[in-house]
Design an enzyme around this catalytic site. Sequence first.
Site, PDB file in Angstrom:
ATOM      1  N   GLU A 116       0.689  -1.240   0.089  1.00 60.12           N
ATOM      2  CA  GLU A 116      -0.082  -0.030   0.094  1.00 60.12           C
ATOM      3  C   GLU A 116       0.933   1.142  -0.048  1.00 60.12           C
ATOM      4  OE1 GLU A 116      -2.890  -0.207  -0.608  1.00 60.12           O
ATOM      5  OE2 GLU A 116      -3.869  -2.254   0.124  1.00 60.12           O
ATOM      6  N   HIS A 140      -3.310   1.711   8.415  1.00 61.31           N
ATOM      7  CA  HIS A 140      -4.281   0.913   7.520  1.00 61.31           C
ATOM      8  C   HIS A 140      -4.540  -0.360   8.305  1.00 61.31           C
ATOM      9  CE1 HIS A 140      -6.626  -1.589   4.748  1.00 61.31           C
ATOM     10  NE2 HIS A 140      -5.470  -2.114   4.453  1.00 61.31           N
ATOM     11  N   HIS A 142      -7.550  -3.892   9.600  1.00 65.10           N
ATOM     12  CA  HIS A 142      -8.677  -4.388   9.257  1.00 65.10           C
ATOM     13  C   HIS A 142      -9.350  -4.787  10.400  1.00 65.10           C
ATOM     14  CE1 HIS A 142      -5.876  -6.522   5.799  1.00 65.10           C
ATOM     15  NE2 HIS A 142      -6.382  -5.260   5.450  1.00 65.10           N
ATOM     16  N   GLU A 170     -17.975   9.681  22.813  1.00 62.64           N
ATOM     17  CA  GLU A 170     -16.358   9.717  22.411  1.00 62.64           C
ATOM     18  C   GLU A 170     -16.430   9.820  20.888  1.00 62.64           C
ATOM     19  OE1 GLU A 170     -15.040   9.881  25.291  1.00 62.64           O
ATOM     20  OE2 GLU A 170     -12.942  10.250  24.490  1.00 62.64           O
ATOM     21  N   HIS A 211     -12.954  -4.352   3.272  1.00 63.32           N
ATOM     22  CA  HIS A 211     -11.662  -4.468   3.256  1.00 63.32           C
ATOM     23  C   HIS A 211     -11.002  -3.994   4.751  1.00 63.32           C
ATOM     24  CE1 HIS A 211      -7.471  -3.580   1.346  1.00 63.32           C
ATOM     25  NE2 HIS A 211      -7.308  -4.028   2.724  1.00 63.32           N
TER      26      HIS A 211
HETATM   27  O1  2HA Z   1      -1.729  -7.149   3.253  1.00 59.23           O
HETATM   28  O2  2HA Z   1      -3.770  -5.091   4.126  1.00 59.23           O
HETATM   29  O3  2HA Z   1      -4.449  -3.677   1.960  1.00 59.23           O
HETATM   30  C1  2HA Z   1      -1.684  -5.762   3.409  1.00 59.23           C
HETATM   31  C2  2HA Z   1      -2.988  -5.054   3.278  1.00 59.23           C
HETATM   32  C3  2HA Z   1      -3.348  -4.611   1.816  1.00 59.23           C
HETATM   33 ZN    ZN Z   2      -5.598  -4.399   3.746  1.00 62.15          ZN
END
Ligand code: 2HA
Ligand code: ZN
Length: 277
Positions: A116, A140, A142, A170, A211
């Site tokens: 990324e 980033h 998940h 909050e 995602h």
């Molecule tokens: O594997 O999260 O979006 C890395 C990630 C790609």
């Molecule tokens: Zn990702």
Amino acid sequence: MRVTEAPFFTALVRMCDDARREGWHECHGGNLSCRLGATEITAVSEDLSRTGDWNPIGVRVPGLAGDVLLITAAGQVFRNTARDPAKSLGIIEVSEDGARYRVLWGFGGGGRPTSELPAHLANHEVIKRRSGGRLRMVYHAHPDNLIALSFILPLDEVVFTRELWEMMPECAMIFPAGIGIVPWMVPGTPQIAAATMEKIEEFDIVLWAQHGVFAVGEGPDACFGLVETAEKAASILIRVLSCVPAKRQAPGAQDLRDMAEVFRLPLKERFLQSRRD
Ligand code: 2HA
Ligand code: ZN
């Protein structure tokens, strides 16, 4: 000073470890980067090498010319970050034309920056400009419940923002600009980088539908706290929706306006309008 002893480095390693304990980084999912300040770079200059080859970034970021960033490695397993930080992380420098980067430290064993990288650098360029340099971190992750909501709620920023703000006070304090949404797109592409950049002009947190999330902040505490807060709100909403088809009661638009006044929150009126009120 060695990079591994620098406070900016140990803070990032701790964040990687905390975040994977939250369950937001299965295998090598997620990535993060931090633009280093002049004092931080000087403190570790003895440990940096400026002889590496220049590689294409995939996007042009002239606003980051000469900047130095600490960033996670492609394919790094988050579980191993604390045990093997010099393999899991690396430091890169952006070329003067903003089109290439070279490795100054880390990515041990021939690694390279996260897939990324285009999204990270494109968004660093936006936040550096929009904050006058104050925002230095891009993250980033998940997180399960936010991802789950992207299968359930309409992919509408007004609906998502309002639902999360209602879950606990909050939320409006931590993300008063709301939450942006990018529809499902192929990860790691210049297209997802460009779509996210547009949203990061306005929001500190953006949901990548089905995602994960993309968040920005001053540093690890701000970025981690932002995702932690949004994810907690999402987890409460999932629990509520698992028990009853609709909420029996929730704070209304006027309650949020009252809170905005007390805490001087710049809540946007478009997120306060809904059919319920
Ligand atoms: O594997 O999260 O979006 C890395 C990630 C790609
Ligand atoms: Zn990702």
